[in-house]
Design a protein around this motif. Structure first.
Motif, PDB file in Angstrom:
ATOM      1  N   THR A 205     -48.139 -67.541 -36.813  1.00  0.00           N
ATOM      2  CA  THR A 205     -47.454 -67.847 -35.563  1.00  0.00           C
ATOM      3  C   THR A 205     -46.192 -66.989 -35.479  1.00  0.00           C
ATOM      4  N   TYR A 206     -45.959 -66.397 -34.325  1.00  0.00           N
ATOM      5  CA  TYR A 206     -44.770 -65.565 -34.108  1.00  0.00           C
ATOM      6  C   TYR A 206     -43.815 -66.287 -33.155  1.00  0.00           C
ATOM      7  N   PRO A 207     -42.741 -66.867 -33.684  1.00  0.00           N
ATOM      8  CA  PRO A 207     -41.794 -67.534 -32.786  1.00  0.00           C
ATOM      9  C   PRO A 207     -40.989 -66.546 -31.928  1.00  0.00           C
ATOM     10  N   GLY A 208     -41.099 -65.257 -32.197  1.00  0.00           N
ATOM     11  CA  GLY A 208     -40.390 -64.256 -31.385  1.00  0.00           C
ATOM     12  C   GLY A 208     -38.891 -64.241 -31.646  1.00  0.00           C
ATOM     13  N   LEU A 209     -38.520 -64.377 -32.896  1.00  0.00           N
ATOM     14  CA  LEU A 209     -37.105 -64.437 -33.238  1.00  0.00           C
ATOM     15  C   LEU A 209     -36.846 -63.530 -34.444  1.00  0.00           C
ATOM     16  N   LEU A 210     -35.870 -62.662 -34.322  1.00  0.00           N
ATOM     17  CA  LEU A 210     -35.502 -61.823 -35.463  1.00  0.00           C
ATOM     18  C   LEU A 210     -34.771 -62.676 -36.501  1.00  0.00           C
ATOM     19  N   MET A 211     -34.968 -62.338 -37.754  1.00  0.00           N
ATOM     20  CA  MET A 211     -34.285 -63.038 -38.851  1.00  0.00           C
ATOM     21  C   MET A 211     -32.771 -63.053 -38.614  1.00  0.00           C
ATOM     22  N   ARG A 212     -32.269 -61.890 -38.276  1.00  0.00           N
ATOM     23  CA  ARG A 212     -30.812 -61.761 -38.114  1.00  0.00           C
ATOM     24  C   ARG A 212     -30.313 -62.613 -36.957  1.00  0.00           C
ATOM     25  N   ASP A 213     -31.059 -62.587 -35.837  1.00  0.00           N
ATOM     26  CA  ASP A 213     -30.638 -63.376 -34.681  1.00  0.00           C
ATOM     27  C   ASP A 213     -30.645 -64.869 -35.006  1.00  0.00           C
ATOM     28  N   ALA A 214     -31.627 -65.283 -35.804  1.00  0.00           N
ATOM     29  CA  ALA A 214     -31.687 -66.691 -36.209  1.00  0.00           C
ATOM     30  C   ALA A 214     -30.457 -67.042 -37.047  1.00  0.00           C
ATOM     31  N   MET A 215     -30.092 -66.174 -37.953  1.00  0.00           N
ATOM     32  CA  MET A 215     -28.919 -66.426 -38.802  1.00  0.00           C
ATOM     33  C   MET A 215     -27.633 -66.490 -37.974  1.00  0.00           C
ATOM     34  N   ILE A 216     -27.540 -65.598 -37.006  1.00  0.00           N
ATOM     35  CA  ILE A 216     -26.348 -65.585 -36.147  1.00  0.00           C
ATOM     36  C   ILE A 216     -26.254 -66.900 -35.379  1.00  0.00           C
ATOM     37  N   GLN A 217     -27.396 -67.310 -34.842  1.00  0.00           N
ATOM     38  CA  GLN A 217     -27.450 -68.539 -34.054  1.00  0.00           C
ATOM     39  C   GLN A 217     -27.056 -69.746 -34.912  1.00  0.00           C
ATOM     40  N   VAL A 218     -27.599 -69.817 -36.116  1.00  0.00           N
ATOM     41  CA  VAL A 218     -27.302 -70.943 -36.999  1.00  0.00           C
ATOM     42  C   VAL A 218     -25.831 -70.924 -37.430  1.00  0.00           C
ATOM     43  N   ALA A 219     -25.318 -69.749 -37.724  1.00  0.00           N
ATOM     44  CA  ALA A 219     -23.909 -69.642 -38.129  1.00  0.00           C
ATOM     45  C   ALA A 219     -23.004 -70.155 -37.016  1.00  0.00           C
ATOM     46  N   LYS A 220     -23.334 -69.771 -35.784  1.00  0.00           N
ATOM     47  CA  LYS A 220     -22.535 -70.223 -34.635  1.00  0.00           C
ATOM     48  C   LYS A 220     -22.606 -71.735 -34.482  1.00  0.00           C
ATOM     49  N   GLU A 221     -23.799 -72.281 -34.694  1.00  0.00           N
ATOM     50  CA  GLU A 221     -23.968 -73.725 -34.574  1.00  0.00           C
ATOM     51  C   GLU A 221     -23.201 -74.481 -35.661  1.00  0.00           C
ATOM     52  N   GLN A 222     -23.281 -73.950 -36.884  1.00  0.00           N
ATOM     53  CA  GLN A 222     -22.629 -74.647 -38.002  1.00  0.00           C
ATOM     54  C   GLN A 222     -21.105 -74.542 -37.930  1.00  0.00           C
ATOM     55  N   LYS A 223     -20.611 -73.470 -37.385  1.00  0.00           N
ATOM     56  CA  LYS A 223     -19.172 -73.167 -37.319  1.00  0.00           C
ATOM     57  C   LYS A 223     -18.557 -73.047 -38.702  1.00  0.00           C
ATOM     58  N   ASN A 224     -18.668 -74.136 -39.510  1.00  0.00           N
ATOM     59  CA  ASN A 224     -18.227 -74.046 -40.892  1.00  0.00           C
ATOM     60  C   ASN A 224     -19.516 -73.994 -41.719  1.00  0.00           C
ATOM     61  N   LEU A 225     -19.814 -72.847 -42.304  1.00  0.00           N
ATOM     62  CA  LEU A 225     -21.121 -72.657 -42.939  1.00  0.00           C
ATOM     63  C   LEU A 225     -21.343 -73.655 -44.074  1.00  0.00           C
ATOM     64  N   ILE A 226     -22.539 -74.204 -44.113  1.00  0.00           N
ATOM     65  CA  ILE A 226     -22.844 -75.234 -45.118  1.00  0.00           C
ATOM     66  C   ILE A 226     -23.123 -74.562 -46.459  1.00  0.00           C
ATOM     67  N   TRP A 227     -22.239 -74.831 -47.402  1.00  0.00           N
ATOM     68  CA  TRP A 227     -22.341 -74.215 -48.733  1.00  0.00           C
ATOM     69  C   TRP A 227     -23.024 -75.195 -49.686  1.00  0.00           C
ATOM     70  N   SER A 228     -24.029 -74.725 -50.389  1.00  0.00           N
ATOM     71  CA  SER A 228     -24.709 -75.583 -51.355  1.00  0.00           C
ATOM     72  C   SER A 228     -25.154 -74.763 -52.550  1.00  0.00           C
ATOM     73  N   ASP A 229     -24.926 -75.315 -53.729  1.00  0.00           N
ATOM     74  CA  ASP A 229     -25.421 -74.610 -54.926  1.00  0.00           C
ATOM     75  C   ASP A 229     -26.583 -75.388 -55.546  1.00  0.00           C
ATOM     76  N   GLU A 230     -27.290 -76.115 -54.701  1.00  0.00           N
ATOM     77  CA  GLU A 230     -28.454 -76.874 -55.156  1.00  0.00           C
ATOM     78  C   GLU A 230     -29.373 -75.978 -56.013  1.00  0.00           C
TER      79      GLU A 230
END
Lengths: 237, 301
Positions: A205-230
């Motif tokens: 399935t092709y959602p039609g989204l570049l990896m980078r664009d997805a990361m940019i979108q998520v970063a903007k949504e999170q505002k403060n990036l969620i850090w985890s060392d799980e």
């Protein structure tokens, strides 16, 4: 017979006492630091390009509470990147099937540094124009993937963990399923980083989204990036 | 190149130098000296500006303008300088995404690079993308183990190059990594990968035959692997007639060049300087008067 010698002198100090037919070698790995900062004609060439680029790239899109580093088998950047990619296509994943996100360590090209995160930072992390794909795989391919992951001492995974060398899905268990879904990039699906197991794929399935664009979108949504060392990946010794 | 001439004729700059004193002591120009200084980079990955000061690993390191300062400084001190790059010039900062590698090529030309080879990421803009950017490069690309016949790159690279620096004749060829599984198929098209060991042996023998005193291989194979995959160290061991391998691909920071023994029992140097233009490698070869030895019996002292 002529002699031809190589004398290696590293760093300072000694002078080679050269005999006939001696080829003496000295070496230095010179670190490029502020020491060489000086206005020169390179700047005037770069300047118009930089100005054009900075208009876009210096935009601050989020904040990083700590440094995000890639690691093997685990790393905070591995976790953030896979979670970001997985969550960006969440609505397009069939929730009845087991699913997880698999990226490659080599493809995370730069760390995210503590402080302001600019658009340019995400471009450095993911410079490639790779597209997100959701790949349906037969359940028997899991063995190949697990072997690959072990051999590579791990690759970034999200929505899953590895225990006793077995991949465990966080949401839906593998039991009773004939197939599972992998959220990854078209590059990896097409055999990048020798992920040959993707040849077994049943459907894409092709959602039609570049990896980078997805990361940019998520970063903007999170505002403060969620850090985890799980520690998602734990291999048996 | 007018400027270079001007610098040559001016007073030799002294003092405030970065290089160890012993090297400095020898760096005064002698017209008859058979000395060659090799400067090299690899995997610069479109890093044109220095890393930011808040970078977790390399704060404030690198930058093309600073690299140029260093290079020019060394050129003022040394008569014969070669500037080489072992590939992966492209990809890694938005400069590449936005301008497709044109700026990288312009800057390398301005810095006076003599020769480069192609790394896998130099295919990231596709074959046509490379050609488009390459138009701005006024130095040769040596690619000896890629067959570009019937691709857009055909004719834009060469098998090897020979550069005369004073008394020293330098032969340079290049080998690249296998692209399958590394570069999307569509990016490299019909490019054919040929076993680098065979090619390296052939090229080195040819360059020796042509009277080269120093034979350099620019390699984007990678420094070493735990698997059987061919690397610079393997290449050094399984070939003859190569004196120096300047490597890339694995982003390996070596403290000094590695010495390997080749098929003839001679020493081969393998060097690599990490990535992103954080370091520049410098190797000074000083030839004595009988340097043109027909047989290389290498003695490491």
């Amino acid at each position: 017979m002529l002699k031809f010698g190589i004398i290696i002198l590293c760093g300072a100090g000694l002078l080679a006492c050269s005999s006939v037919n001696t080829l003496s070698v000295k070496n230095e790995q010179v670190s490029i630091t502020k020491e060489y900062a000086k206005e020169n004609r390179i700047d005037s060439i770069v300047s118009p390009y930089r100005t054009e680029l900075n208009k876009e790239m210096l935009e601050v899109i989020a904040h990083a509470p700590k440094n995000f580093e890639r690691g093997k088998p685990n790393g905070s950047l591995n976790n953030w990147s896979t979670d970001a990619i997985y969550s960006s296509v969440k609505g397009k994943i069939d929730n009845d099937k087991p699913s997880f996100c698999l990226l490659n360590w080599g493809g995370l090209r730069n760390s995210i540094n503590e402080g302001d995160v600019t658009l340019g930072d995400i471009f450095k992390l993911m410079p490639f124009d790779n597209e997100i794909v959701i790949v349906e795989m037969p359940i028997h391919s899991l063995i190949k993937m697990e072997a690959y992951l072990k051999e590579r001492n791990g690759e970034p995974i999200g929505a899953a963990y590895i225990k006793n060398d077995k991949l465990q899905f966080k949401k839906v268990t593998r039991k009773k399923h004939e197939s599972f879904l992998v959220v990854t990039s078209d590059y990896l699906m097409n055999g990048g980083d020798h992920m040959d197991f993707f040849q077994d794929k049943i459907n894409v399935t092709y959602p039609g989204l570049l990896m980078r664009d997805a990361m940019i979108q998520v970063a903007k949504e999170q505002k403060n990036l969620i850090w985890s060392d799980e520690q998602r990946i734990q291999f048996e010794p | 190149m007018k400027r270079r001439t001007f610098v040559r004729n001016s007073v030799v700059v002294s003092g405030g130098l970065l290089i160890a004193p012993s090297i400095l002591a020898q760096s005064t120009k002698k017209s008859s000296s058979a000395k060659l200084t090799i400067l090299h980079t690899n995997d610069t990955h479109s890093n044109i500006d220095p890393f930011p000061e808040n970078h977790s690993k390399y704060p404030g390191k690198g930058g093309v303008a600073r690299r140029f300062e260093l290079i020019e400084k060394i050129r003022r001190e040394e008569e014969h300088v070669l500037l080489l790059d072992a590939g992966d010039i492209f990809q890694g900062t938005p400069y590449f995404n936005k301008f497709g590698g044109i700026l990288e090529m312009k800057l390398m030309t301005e810095m006076g690079y003599d020769v480069a080879t192609m790394g896998n990421h130099d295919f990231d803009g596709g074959l046509e993308g490379f050609v488009k950017a390459r138009e701005f490069a006024k130095f040769p690309f040596v690619c000896s183990n890629y067959n570009f016949t019937n691709t857009p790159i055909e004719g834009h690279t060469q098998d090897y190059t020979i550069i005369q620096k004073g008394k020293i004749k330098v032969g340079i060829f290049g080998v690249g990594v296998e692209m399958k599984g590394l570069v999307p198929d569509i990016k490299y098209g019909e490019t054919e990968y040929i076993d680098p060991i065979d090619v390296a042996n052939d090229r080195a023998a040819e360059l020796k035959k042509k009277g080269c005193d120093l034979i350099i291989c620019l390699s984007h194979l990678g420094y070493e692997y735990s698997s059987e995959k061919v690397s610079d160290r393997v290449l050094a061991q399984k070939t003859k007639n190569i004196h120096l391998i300047i490597g890339g691909h694995t982003h390996t920071f070596l403290e000094k060049p590695t010495e390997e023994i080749n098929l003839n029992g001679d020493t081969v140097l393998v060097n690599q300087v990490g990535w992103a233009g954080i370091n520049v490698g410098r190797i000074d070869f000083e030839f004595d008067q009988k340097m043109f030895a027909k047989k290389d019996v290498i003695v490491v002292e």
